[in-house]
Design a protein around this motif. Structure first.
Motif, PDB file in Angstrom:
ATOM      1  N   GLU A 161       0.932  -1.324   0.095  1.00  0.00           N
ATOM      2  CA  GLU A 161       0.008   0.014  -0.110  1.00  0.00           C
ATOM      3  C   GLU A 161       0.876   1.266  -0.100  1.00  0.00           C
ATOM      4  O   GLU A 161       0.470   2.211  -0.409  1.00  0.00           O
ATOM      5  N   HIS A 162       2.194   1.115   0.686  1.00  0.00           N
ATOM      6  CA  HIS A 162       2.991   2.233   0.550  1.00  0.00           C
ATOM      7  C   HIS A 162       3.519   2.614  -0.821  1.00  0.00           C
ATOM      8  O   HIS A 162       3.393   3.741  -1.070  1.00  0.00           O
ATOM      9  N   TYR A 165       0.619   4.314  -2.580  1.00  0.00           N
ATOM     10  CA  TYR A 165       0.512   5.654  -1.927  1.00  0.00           C
ATOM     11  C   TYR A 165       1.705   6.461  -2.525  1.00  0.00           C
ATOM     12  O   TYR A 165       1.259   7.742  -3.179  1.00  0.00           O
ATOM     13  N   ILE A 171      -6.023   5.644  -1.729  1.00  0.00           N
ATOM     14  CA  ILE A 171      -6.781   4.340  -1.132  1.00  0.00           C
ATOM     15  C   ILE A 171      -7.660   4.965   0.070  1.00  0.00           C
ATOM     16  O   ILE A 171      -6.938   5.389   1.047  1.00  0.00           O
ATOM     17  N   LYS A 173      -9.951   2.954   2.902  1.00  0.00           N
ATOM     18  CA  LYS A 173     -10.318   1.773   3.541  1.00  0.00           C
ATOM     19  C   LYS A 173     -11.367   1.688   4.491  1.00  0.00           C
ATOM     20  O   LYS A 173     -11.126   2.386   5.484  1.00  0.00           O
ATOM     21  N   TYR A 229      -0.717   6.542   6.127  1.00  0.00           N
ATOM     22  CA  TYR A 229      -0.795   6.883   4.699  1.00  0.00           C
ATOM     23  C   TYR A 229      -2.083   5.922   4.040  1.00  0.00           C
ATOM     24  O   TYR A 229      -2.632   6.009   3.180  1.00  0.00           O
ATOM     25  N   SER A 230      -2.447   5.000   4.870  1.00  0.00           N
ATOM     26  CA  SER A 230      -3.757   4.023   4.465  1.00  0.00           C
ATOM     27  C   SER A 230      -4.347   3.621   5.764  1.00  0.00           C
ATOM     28  O   SER A 230      -4.225   2.537   6.105  1.00  0.00           O
ATOM     29  N   TRP A 232      -7.547   2.901   8.625  1.00  0.00           N
ATOM     30  CA  TRP A 232      -8.861   2.061   8.545  1.00  0.00           C
ATOM     31  C   TRP A 232      -9.773   3.013   8.982  1.00  0.00           C
ATOM     32  O   TRP A 232      -9.709   3.640  10.081  1.00  0.00           O
TER      33      TRP A 232
END
Length: 286
Positions: A161-162, A165, A171, A173, A229-230, A232
């Motif tokens: 995911e990084h 990003y 993204i 979530k 950066y991602s 929840w």
């Protein structure tokens, strides 16, 4: 004895919108709470869908790549939520991804490989009805993966995911949170409704039996994959309508787009329904 006025045929002929219907109901002091709630919900939904159309235009014009992931226990409302998001979007630049179980060839590939080809193209928004996070919860709960595969996933997914990003992919979530009691109620509703019976799968049957096991793996997922950066985003979904509206507000609140200031409704999500995951409340999320 007080006799309340009723809506007449003439009233309905003159009413041109939901707003006018609500005004007439209030004017005649008619107690139609469910009708008022439904009309209010539909009106809010329409206003938010108008904003989503504006947002899609912005994403397309700016060649942005946006992935919105919907995860949660069975019957939490993932599909219904996504349908309302996509209802009025241009299908040329929006897409639903709901993958079937992997083929024998896919089982031999790097786990993320079949998801990479589904990532958004420039100018596109993609909605994932479940995602690579199957390996974080469903697969270990149901023994669909080995312990090594599960542990490798938890190590690799933050880096995966990084990379997205850093490459500019947005993204979002969502974890749709439902109580055990509400899940059972929805399961029973699916079994009784012939139009929804197809939704009730063998995996669903285990949702109640393996509730605590799901909770354990869900908590592990949050602790290992919630990043700056991602992050929840938790959505309380016992009230389906509220969950749909607040999910839309959360997405819209993440972007600046032309015409946003002219929105006909509030675009800030309700903090009683929408919240970021925090390790301190790990045991309070269903």
């Amino acid at each position: 004895m007080i006799i309340k006025e009723k809506l007449t045929a003439e009233d309905f002929e003159n009413i041109k919108s939901n707003q006018e219907l609500l005004a007439k109901i209030k004017e005649k002091d008619i107690s139609y709470d469910k009708v008022i709630d439904a009309l209010s919900y539909n009106n809010e939904l329409r206003l938010l869908q108008i904003e989503l159309v504006k947002l899609q235009r912005h994403i397309s014009n700016e060649n942005m790549r946006v992935a919105v992931i919907f995860e949660g226990r069975d019957a939490a409302g993932k599909g219904g939520n996504i349908r309302r998001f996509m209802e009025h979007l241009n299908p040329r630049s929006s897409r639903l991804v709901a993958l079937n179980k992997p083929t024998e060839i896919e089982k031999g590939q790097w786990y993320f490989q079949r998801y990479i080809k589904e990532l958004p193209n420039p100018g596109e928004i993609v909605f994932f009805d479940r995602s690579w996070y199957n390996r974080a919860v469903v697969e270990p709960v149901m023994d669909f993966c080995t312990d090594k595969q599960y542990k490798d996933f938890l190590v690799q997914v933050p880096e995966f995911e990084h990379m997205m990003y850093e490459d500019g992919v947005v993204i979002i979530k969502f974890w749709l949170s439902i109580t055990k009691e509400e899940q059972l109620k929805r399961f029973e509703g699916r079994k009784e409704n012939e139009l929804k019976r197809w939704k009730f799968s063998p995996v669903d049957k285990q949702g109640q039996i393996l509730w605590d096991k799901y909770t354990h793996y869900k908590s592990e997922m949050f602790s290992k994959t919630h990043t700056t950066y991602s992050p929840w985003i938790i959505i309380k979904t016992n009230d389906k309508r509220s969950a749909r509206l607040e999910s839309m507000r959360q997405v819209l609140s993440q972007f600046y787009y032309e015409g946003k200031s002219e929105a006909g409704t509030v675009l800030t999500p309700d903090p009683n329904v929408v919240m970021r995951y925090f390790r301190s409340n790990i045991h309070q999320i269903d």
